[in-house]
Design a protein around this motif. Structure first.
Motif, PDB file in Angstrom:
ATOM      1  N   GLY A   1       9.695   6.971   7.830  1.00 56.02           N
ATOM      2  CA  GLY A   1       9.194   6.829   9.257  1.00 56.02           C
ATOM      3  C   GLY A   1       8.479   8.161   9.741  1.00 56.02           C
ATOM      4  N   ARG A   2       8.936   9.405   9.335  1.00 54.27           N
ATOM      5  CA  ARG A   2       8.388  10.396   9.780  1.00 54.27           C
ATOM      6  C   ARG A   2       7.018  10.759   8.916  1.00 54.27           C
ATOM      7  NH1 ARG A   2      13.617  12.706   9.819  1.00 54.27           N
ATOM      8  NH2 ARG A   2      13.394  13.587   7.923  1.00 54.27           N
ATOM      9  N   THR A   3       7.004  10.341   7.714  1.00 53.10           N
ATOM     10  CA  THR A   3       5.792  10.197   7.034  1.00 53.10           C
ATOM     11  C   THR A   3       4.544   9.615   7.627  1.00 53.10           C
ATOM     12  OG1 THR A   3       6.729  10.896   4.914  1.00 53.10           O
ATOM     13  CG2 THR A   3       4.786   9.731   4.616  1.00 53.10           C
ATOM     14  N   GLY A   4       5.146   8.256   8.071  1.00 52.93           N
ATOM     15  CA  GLY A   4       4.116   7.095   8.694  1.00 52.93           C
ATOM     16  C   GLY A   4       3.440   7.883   9.861  1.00 52.93           C
ATOM     17  N   GLU A   5       4.522   8.514  10.586  1.00 51.35           N
ATOM     18  CA  GLU A   5       3.981   9.235  11.975  1.00 51.35           C
ATOM     19  C   GLU A   5       2.708  10.296  11.544  1.00 51.35           C
ATOM     20  OE1 GLU A   5       7.676  10.328  13.923  1.00 51.35           O
ATOM     21  OE2 GLU A   5       8.182   8.637  14.319  1.00 51.35           O
ATOM     22  N   ARG A   6       3.268  11.255  10.717  1.00 47.08           N
ATOM     23  CA  ARG A   6       2.110  12.220  10.298  1.00 47.08           C
ATOM     24  C   ARG A   6       0.943  11.630   9.788  1.00 47.08           C
ATOM     25  NH1 ARG A   6       4.572  17.073   6.772  1.00 47.08           N
ATOM     26  NH2 ARG A   6       2.324  17.304   6.569  1.00 47.08           N
ATOM     27  N   LEU A   7       0.947  10.420   9.046  1.00 42.67           N
ATOM     28  CA  LEU A   7      -0.411   9.895   8.529  1.00 42.67           C
ATOM     29  C   LEU A   7      -0.829   8.912   9.484  1.00 42.67           C
ATOM     30  CD1 LEU A   7       0.848   9.566   4.866  1.00 42.67           C
ATOM     31  CD2 LEU A   7      -0.625  11.190   5.850  1.00 42.67           C
ATOM     32  N   PHE A   8      -0.263   8.729  10.666  1.00 43.59           N
ATOM     33  CA  PHE A   8      -0.690   7.558  11.727  1.00 43.59           C
ATOM     34  C   PHE A   8      -0.792   6.452  10.960  1.00 43.59           C
ATOM     35  CE2 PHE A   8      -2.365  11.747  13.051  1.00 43.59           C
ATOM     36  CZ  PHE A   8      -1.893  11.833  14.281  1.00 43.59           C
ATOM     37  N   VAL A   9      -0.008   5.876  10.197  1.00 43.35           N
ATOM     38  CA  VAL A   9       0.078   4.557   9.338  1.00 43.35           C
ATOM     39  C   VAL A   9       1.567   3.961   9.571  1.00 43.35           C
ATOM     40  CG1 VAL A   9      -1.621   5.224   7.917  1.00 43.35           C
ATOM     41  CG2 VAL A   9       0.859   5.682   7.297  1.00 43.35           C
ATOM     42  N   SER A  10       1.831   2.815   9.371  1.00 38.49           N
ATOM     43  CA  SER A  10       3.004   2.303   9.607  1.00 38.49           C
ATOM     44  C   SER A  10       3.982   2.656   8.054  1.00 38.49           C
ATOM     45  CB  SER A  10       2.906   0.832   9.741  1.00 38.49           C
ATOM     46  OG  SER A  10       2.675  -0.010   8.327  1.00 38.49           O
ATOM     47  N   GLN A  11       5.105   2.465   8.617  1.00 39.78           N
ATOM     48  CA  GLN A  11       6.200   2.667   7.601  1.00 39.78           C
ATOM     49  C   GLN A  11       5.987   1.928   6.185  1.00 39.78           C
ATOM     50  OE1 GLN A  11      10.374   3.263   8.690  1.00 39.78           O
ATOM     51  NE2 GLN A  11      11.114   2.615   6.961  1.00 39.78           N
ATOM     52  N   SER A  12       5.622   0.783   6.563  1.00 40.07           N
ATOM     53  CA  SER A  12       5.391  -0.231   5.348  1.00 40.07           C
ATOM     54  C   SER A  12       4.240   0.059   4.555  1.00 40.07           C
ATOM     55  CB  SER A  12       5.170  -1.791   5.873  1.00 40.07           C
ATOM     56  OG  SER A  12       4.099  -1.819   6.845  1.00 40.07           O
ATOM     57  N   ARG A  13       3.009   0.698   5.305  1.00 38.44           N
ATOM     58  CA  ARG A  13       2.130   1.141   4.886  1.00 38.44           C
ATOM     59  C   ARG A  13       2.241   2.156   3.916  1.00 38.44           C
ATOM     60  NH1 ARG A  13      -2.552   0.392   1.863  1.00 38.44           N
ATOM     61  NH2 ARG A  13      -4.211   1.999   2.426  1.00 38.44           N
ATOM     62  N   VAL A  14       3.269   3.347   4.182  1.00 38.54           N
ATOM     63  CA  VAL A  14       3.570   4.317   3.466  1.00 38.54           C
ATOM     64  C   VAL A  14       4.172   3.774   2.105  1.00 38.54           C
ATOM     65  CG1 VAL A  14       5.267   6.186   3.231  1.00 38.54           C
ATOM     66  CG2 VAL A  14       4.079   5.971   5.243  1.00 38.54           C
ATOM     67  N   SER A  15       5.233   2.862   2.464  1.00 37.29           N
ATOM     68  CA  SER A  15       5.850   2.344   0.965  1.00 37.29           C
ATOM     69  C   SER A  15       4.774   1.713   0.252  1.00 37.29           C
ATOM     70  CB  SER A  15       6.766   1.014   1.460  1.00 37.29           C
ATOM     71  OG  SER A  15       7.655   1.702   2.126  1.00 37.29           O
ATOM     72  N   GLN A  16       3.528   1.205   0.698  1.00 39.25           N
ATOM     73  CA  GLN A  16       2.627   0.407  -0.122  1.00 39.25           C
ATOM     74  C   GLN A  16       1.948   1.542  -0.793  1.00 39.25           C
ATOM     75  OE1 GLN A  16      -0.590  -1.308   2.171  1.00 39.25           O
ATOM     76  NE2 GLN A  16      -1.029  -2.815   0.553  1.00 39.25           N
ATOM     77  N   LEU A  17       1.653   2.602  -0.125  1.00 41.88           N
ATOM     78  CA  LEU A  17       0.799   3.867  -0.781  1.00 41.88           C
ATOM     79  C   LEU A  17       1.580   4.383  -1.883  1.00 41.88           C
ATOM     80  CD1 LEU A  17      -0.855   5.256   2.322  1.00 41.88           C
ATOM     81  CD2 LEU A  17      -2.087   4.135   0.510  1.00 41.88           C
ATOM     82  N   LEU A  18       2.928   4.544  -1.688  1.00 38.18           N
ATOM     83  CA  LEU A  18       3.646   5.009  -2.710  1.00 38.18           C
ATOM     84  C   LEU A  18       3.985   3.989  -3.984  1.00 38.18           C
ATOM     85  CD1 LEU A  18       5.437   7.511  -3.587  1.00 38.18           C
ATOM     86  CD2 LEU A  18       7.361   6.251  -2.672  1.00 38.18           C
ATOM     87  N   ARG A  19       4.070   2.970  -3.848  1.00 37.94           N
ATOM     88  CA  ARG A  19       4.328   1.823  -4.907  1.00 37.94           C
ATOM     89  C   ARG A  19       2.722   1.947  -5.606  1.00 37.94           C
ATOM     90  NH1 ARG A  19       6.803  -1.415  -0.909  1.00 37.94           N
ATOM     91  NH2 ARG A  19       5.060  -2.565  -0.569  1.00 37.94           N
ATOM     92  N   SER A  20       1.850   2.063  -4.997  1.00 41.46           N
ATOM     93  CA  SER A  20       0.423   1.957  -5.679  1.00 41.46           C
ATOM     94  C   SER A  20       0.321   3.023  -6.441  1.00 41.46           C
ATOM     95  CB  SER A  20      -0.677   1.822  -4.721  1.00 41.46           C
ATOM     96  OG  SER A  20      -1.967   1.776  -5.503  1.00 41.46           O
ATOM     97  N   LEU A  21       0.771   4.336  -5.974  1.00 36.27           N
ATOM     98  CA  LEU A  21       0.528   5.504  -6.920  1.00 36.27           C
ATOM     99  C   LEU A  21       1.576   5.426  -8.135  1.00 36.27           C
ATOM    100  CD1 LEU A  21      -0.512   8.414  -7.372  1.00 36.27           C
ATOM    101  CD2 LEU A  21       1.236   9.199  -5.725  1.00 36.27           C
ATOM    102  N   GLU A  22       2.860   4.831  -7.775  1.00 38.27           N
ATOM    103  CA  GLU A  22       3.711   4.957  -8.996  1.00 38.27           C
ATOM    104  C   GLU A  22       3.407   3.902 -10.075  1.00 38.27           C
ATOM    105  OE1 GLU A  22       7.944   5.823  -6.950  1.00 38.27           O
ATOM    106  OE2 GLU A  22       7.298   3.997  -6.754  1.00 38.27           O
ATOM    107  N   ARG A  23       2.590   2.734  -9.672  1.00 38.88           N
ATOM    108  CA  ARG A  23       2.057   1.905 -10.709  1.00 38.88           C
ATOM    109  C   ARG A  23       0.959   2.391 -11.221  1.00 38.88           C
ATOM    110  NH1 ARG A  23       2.697  -2.008  -6.331  1.00 38.88           N
ATOM    111  NH2 ARG A  23       0.223  -1.786  -5.725  1.00 38.88           N
ATOM    112  N   ARG A  24       0.071   3.513 -10.694  1.00 44.42           N
ATOM    113  CA  ARG A  24      -0.913   3.970 -11.544  1.00 44.42           C
ATOM    114  C   ARG A  24      -0.478   5.184 -12.619  1.00 44.42           C
ATOM    115  NH1 ARG A  24      -5.619   3.993  -9.377  1.00 44.42           N
ATOM    116  NH2 ARG A  24      -4.808   3.558  -7.004  1.00 44.42           N
ATOM    117  N   ILE A  25       0.688   5.678 -12.205  1.00 44.45           N
ATOM    118  CA  ILE A  25       1.342   6.739 -12.966  1.00 44.45           C
ATOM    119  C   ILE A  25       2.089   5.924 -14.086  1.00 44.45           C
ATOM    120  CG2 ILE A  25       2.979   8.582 -13.141  1.00 44.45           C
ATOM    121  CD1 ILE A  25       1.808   9.555 -10.300  1.00 44.45           C
ATOM    122  N   GLY A  26       2.825   4.889 -13.607  1.00 44.73           N
ATOM    123  CA  GLY A  26       3.598   4.153 -14.584  1.00 44.73           C
ATOM    124  C   GLY A  26       5.063   4.427 -14.778  1.00 44.73           C
TER     125      GLY A  26
END
Length: 300
Positions: free
Chosen positions: A22-47
């Motif tokens: 939640g606080r990460t989303g506030e700092r980035l001005f995005v929703s909490q679900s968007r934070v989760s989406q970005l993190l999942r995308s990075l983890e898929r990229r790294i494997g």
């Protein structure tokens, strides 16, 4: 690195600091679900998984800790490089390379002097560019701006201050029938084969520098042109200041009545315009003998 998204990296770095979606989303001005989406995308990229998620806390995996240690300095360096480039673009500094054709005349030198007085932290280099390639040095990034003969119809270039409107003269060999004349008409000039700039200068520009239906030899430099004039191979159109600078015993310069005045303009590449270039353009336009009132203009 293929398809790497800096937004994913930024999200991971903020999440590593906040340990809370939640606080990460506030700092980035995005929703909490968007934070989760970005993190999942990075983890898929790294494997692999970078973050352990629970209902109450966020912790980094061992790989996440190692990735954080490697990423932070690299990301900070990238951000500093971008900010440094932005600061350089906004400010006046560094080295400004200015091209010129034929002669760096007194007007250009005065503009350089005034520019240095206003911006002592900026260095200026004057670079001669080929007579037959007025726009190549700007396009290739060899100079930041160039003083060129008009016209300029290049869509990727900006035409800044226009100045030094002067009567044109034709250079002919000493002993030519026109050498003793006080002036020529356009009709009389038509009887003189004119030395022409060679490619890569565009056809429209070459036609203005050597009008008429009697083509003379093609040259790449002004000195080549004057040498051919001295050898009796044709005439060469030059503005009065350039003619005055290139006086020689075997060449005579005769004014031509009825031709449009020659003019110089400062040009730079549209995609590489900086505050330094704009500041120099203002210095050129401000010269009392360098830019006629009402003539300075910019193509946008």
């Amino acid at each position: 690195m293929a398809g790497l998204e800096t937004r994913e990296l930024e999200c991971f770095l903020v999440l590593a600091e906040e340990r809370h979606f939640g606080r990460t989303g506030e700092r980035l001005f995005v929703s909490q679900s968007r934070v989760s989406q970005l993190l999942r995308s990075l983890e898929r990229r790294i494997g692999a998984t970078l973050v352990h998620r629970t209902s109450r806390r966020v912790t980094l995996t061992p790989l996440g800790e190692r990735f954080l240690a490697d990423l932070r300095p690299a990301y900070d360096a990238l951000a500093a490089a971008v900010e440094g480039a932005r600061a350089a673009a906004r400010g006046v500094g560094g080295t400004l390379r200015v091209g010129f054709q034929g002669t760096a005349d007194a007007r250009l030198v005065r503009a350089v002097t005034a520019f240095h007085a206003a911006h002592p932290g900026c260095e200026t280099e004057l670079v001669e560019i080929p007579f037959a390639d007025p726009f190549g040095a700007v396009r290739d990034g060899l100079v930041d701006a160039s003083v060129v003969l008009l016209p300029v119809e290049e869509r990727d270039l900006v035409l800044g201050p226009v100045f030094s409107l002067r009567q044109q003269t034709v250079a002919v060999r000493a002993g030519h029938p026109f050498a003793g004349r006080p002036a020529l008409t356009v009709a009389e000039l038509a009887a003189v084969p004119l030395v022409r700039p060679a490619p890569p200068a565009p056809a429209y520009w070459r036609a203005v520098q050597a009008p008429g239906d009697l083509p003379g030899p093609e040259v790449t430099t002004l000195q080549e042109g004057l040498s051919l004039v001295a050898a009796g191979r044709g005439g060469l159109l030059l503005c009065r200041p350039t003619a005055d600078h290139h006086r020689r015993e075997d060449v005579v310069f005769v004014p031509v009545d009825g031709l449009p005045e020659s003019a110089l303009g400062l040009v730079w590449h549209r995609d590489r315009e900086t505050e330094t270039v704009r500041a120099f353009a203002r210095a050129v336009a401000a010269e009392p003998d360098g830019a006629r009132e009402g003539v300075s203009r910019t193509r946008r």
